[in-house]
Design an enzyme around this catalytic site. Structure first.
Site: not given
Length: 200
Positions: A121, A96
């Site tokens: 993501h 992330s």
């Protein structure tokens, strides 16, 4: 518990916590979730190292599951703002916001160790409250998503459309896959020199 390091000199012994000792070699360690407190510490360390020597690289080791986008962007913007190149090194996991910071390192100096994992993501939302507040938060999430995707496209060289598709769900990569994708530049096993800071 934070380990301490004892150094001997002509003036006697001096004790450092391990992170302060690493800072002397221009090494910063991000080993937790990214939040405001961690971001402030890392930003302060980068600014300090720039004031010490604006020409020497800074080494940011990353083992992080991600965290706050706003806190992460404070670190990212500082990396781009300061004069020294920031070399990013992934150990363990860069997921992330951790992966975003890894990709935001100086071109040619973004590194992963061979058994690291990298995951990208889309930002996570958790809007609650009145409908009007949820609408405001939804717009903000979309703005953040578009900003992060555009920056990832810039740092990786991938088309924006592919970034949007590949970040729609959790997307885990090996270091070799991350190199091919453009998130990193090198996969290394050993440093070329014995110095702690010799990974560039």
């Amino acid at each position: 518990m934070i380990p301490t390091v004892i150094e001997q000199s002509a003036r006697g012994e001096r004790a450092f916590d391990i992170y302060s000792r690493l800072l002397r070699d221009r090494i910063i360690f991000l080993g937790t979730q990214v939040d405001d407190d961690i971001a402030n510490l890392i930003v302060a360390q980068m600014l300090y190292l720039e004031s010490e020597d604006p020409e020497k690289d800074i080494y940011l080791y990353i083992n992080s599951p991600g965290g706050s986008v706003y806190a992460g962007m404070a670190i990212y913007d500082t990396m781009q703002h300061i004069q020294p190149d920031v070399s990013t090194i992934c150990i363990g996991l860069a997921a992330s916001m951790g992966a975003f910071l890894l990709a935001g390192g100086a071109k040619g100096k973004r590194i992963a160790l061979p058994h690291a994992r990298i995951m990208i993501h889309q930002p996570l939302g958790g809007a609650q409250g009145p409908a009007t507040d949820i609408e405001i938060q939804a717009k903000e999430i979309l703005f953040i998503k578009n900003s992060l995707n555009s920056l990832l496209a810039y740092h990786t060289g991938q088309p924006l459309e592919r970034i949007e598709r590949d970040t729609d769900r959790d997307n885990f990569m090996t270091p070799e896959q991350a190199k091919e994708y453009g998130l990193i530049d090198q996969v290394i096993t050993r440093r070329p020199q014995p110095s702690l800071a010799a990974v560039s």
